[in-house]
Design a protein around this motif. Sequence first.
Motif, mmCIF file in Angstrom:
data_model
loop_
_atom_site.group_PDB
_atom_site.id
_atom_site.type_symbol
_atom_site.label_atom_id
_atom_site.label_comp_id
_atom_site.label_asym_id
_atom_site.label_seq_id
_atom_site.Cartn_x
_atom_site.Cartn_y
_atom_site.Cartn_z
ATOM 1 N N ALA A 229 37.006 28.773 29.289
ATOM 2 C CA ALA A 229 36.533 29.276 30.581
ATOM 3 C C ALA A 229 37.726 29.481 31.493
ATOM 4 O O ALA A 229 38.734 28.763 31.401
ATOM 5 C CB ALA A 229 35.540 28.310 31.220
ATOM 6 N N TYR A 230 37.604 30.481 32.379
ATOM 7 C CA TYR A 230 38.694 30.809 33.293
ATOM 8 C C TYR A 230 38.235 30.667 34.745
ATOM 9 O O TYR A 230 37.175 31.173 35.120
ATOM 10 C CB TYR A 230 39.177 32.249 33.056
ATOM 11 C CG TYR A 230 40.335 32.651 33.947
ATOM 12 C CD1 TYR A 230 41.625 32.241 33.654
ATOM 13 C CD2 TYR A 230 40.115 33.425 35.087
ATOM 14 C CE1 TYR A 230 42.696 32.601 34.477
ATOM 15 C CE2 TYR A 230 41.167 33.788 35.906
ATOM 16 C CZ TYR A 230 42.454 33.369 35.597
ATOM 17 O OH TYR A 230 43.499 33.724 36.411
ATOM 18 N N THR A 231 39.018 29.939 35.529
ATOM 19 C CA THR A 231 38.842 29.913 36.980
ATOM 20 C C THR A 231 40.071 30.626 37.540
ATOM 21 O O THR A 231 40.222 31.809 37.391
ATOM 22 C CB THR A 231 38.702 28.471 37.496
ATOM 23 O OG1 THR A 231 39.833 27.693 37.074
ATOM 24 C CG2 THR A 231 37.440 27.828 36.936
ATOM 25 N N ASP A 232 40.975 29.908 38.158
ATOM 26 C CA ASP A 232 42.307 30.442 38.416
ATOM 27 C C ASP A 232 43.270 29.991 37.331
ATOM 28 O O ASP A 232 44.434 30.383 37.307
ATOM 29 C CB ASP A 232 42.817 30.012 39.790
ATOM 30 C CG ASP A 232 42.832 28.494 39.945
ATOM 31 O OD1 ASP A 232 42.091 27.811 39.215
ATOM 32 O OD2 ASP A 232 43.584 27.990 40.791
ATOM 33 N N LYS A 233 42.749 29.180 36.429
ATOM 34 C CA LYS A 233 43.487 28.692 35.273
ATOM 35 C C LYS A 233 42.575 28.830 34.055
ATOM 36 O O LYS A 233 41.374 29.049 34.178
ATOM 37 C CB LYS A 233 43.905 27.232 35.469
ATOM 38 C CG LYS A 233 44.798 27.005 36.687
ATOM 39 C CD LYS A 233 45.041 25.531 36.919
ATOM 40 C CE LYS A 233 45.878 25.306 38.167
ATOM 41 N NZ LYS A 233 46.088 23.849 38.439
ATOM 42 N N LEU A 234 43.158 28.666 32.872
ATOM 43 C CA LEU A 234 42.386 28.749 31.640
ATOM 44 C C LEU A 234 42.172 27.345 31.090
ATOM 45 O O LEU A 234 43.127 26.583 30.917
ATOM 46 C CB LEU A 234 43.134 29.608 30.618
ATOM 47 C CG LEU A 234 42.409 29.940 29.317
ATOM 48 C CD1 LEU A 234 41.137 30.729 29.580
ATOM 49 C CD2 LEU A 234 43.325 30.749 28.396
#
Length: 275
Positions: A229-234
Motif C-alpha cells: 500500500a502507498y501513502t506518501d511512502k510504500l
Amino acid sequence: MDFISGQVVHHIRPEQGYHFYGHGVLSTKRNTLLTSENNYDTGNGFIVERDASNYQVINRYPSGGIGPHQIALMSDGETLVIANGGIKTHPEQPRKKLNIDSMRPNLSYLDLVSGNIIEQHQLDNPQLSIRHLGVSAKDKVIAGLQYQGIRTDLVPLAASHIQGSALKYLKAPNQQWRSMNQYTASICVDEYNALVAISCPRADMITYWSLHNDSFIGTERLSDGAGLAYTDKLFASSGKGQIAELAKSSGSSPRLAFSFDQLRWDNHLLALKIT
C-alpha cells in the motif's frame, strides 16, 4: 468497520448460490459497492453492485470469465477493470482448483452504464492466472500473474495494459522471472516516483518496475512480503505479522514499522485516508 472505534458495524453476505471471490471497490460516483463473485452452480464470474447506503443488490453483471479476483475503477468512474483469474473453485472445496486444464484467464473492462464487457484480452499462456491489479492515474493497468503450470517452466509474471492496445508482458531478464517462483501477490503504483511495486511472497521479494516503460528496476528482500500500500511512502505487510516501510531500491533493507506476534497477513493491504 467503524475505523474510529474498531467495531464491525455491518456484515454483507453473498446471495444464495454466490460467494465472494476476492475484492470489492466503492464507487463514489454511483454510491455503490462493487464486488467480484462466483456463481458456484455455473462456475461463471459476476460483478455484483449494491447500494452503498443499505447494501441491497441492485445489479449483477457477468464478469466476462471465470474466477474474477481483483477489480478496480478507471478514472471515468464508470469503467471497471476485472482480473478474471480463470480458476474455478467451489465453496465446499475452497482450496481445490477444478479446471486447471481448461482455464482461460482474461483481463476485462466492464461498462457499468450498459452492463456490457467492452474490451477483453487473454494471455498467450492460459495457465497464467491474472489475480491482482494496479491502476495508474492515467489508467495504465498492471496485472500480476500466478502460474498454474509445471513448476520448472519459465514464464513472465506481470503484464501491462492501456485500453485500446494489446496486453504486454513487463520486461525483465529470464533469471528475474525465475527467481519470483511463478507467483505474484499485491501490486502498488507509486505515481510520484513513476514506480510499480509487485510483491512475491514465495520468493521473499518485492520487485520494482518502471511505470513509464514496463522495465525491471530491482528488488528488495522481505520475508513473506505480500500486501502493498502507498501513502506518501510504500509499505508492505508480511505473513510473519510485520509491516515494513520499503526502501524502494536494490540492496537496501526495509525498515520495520510494526510487528504483531499474533497476526498473520496475506496478499492484501489497503491504505485508507480518514477525514
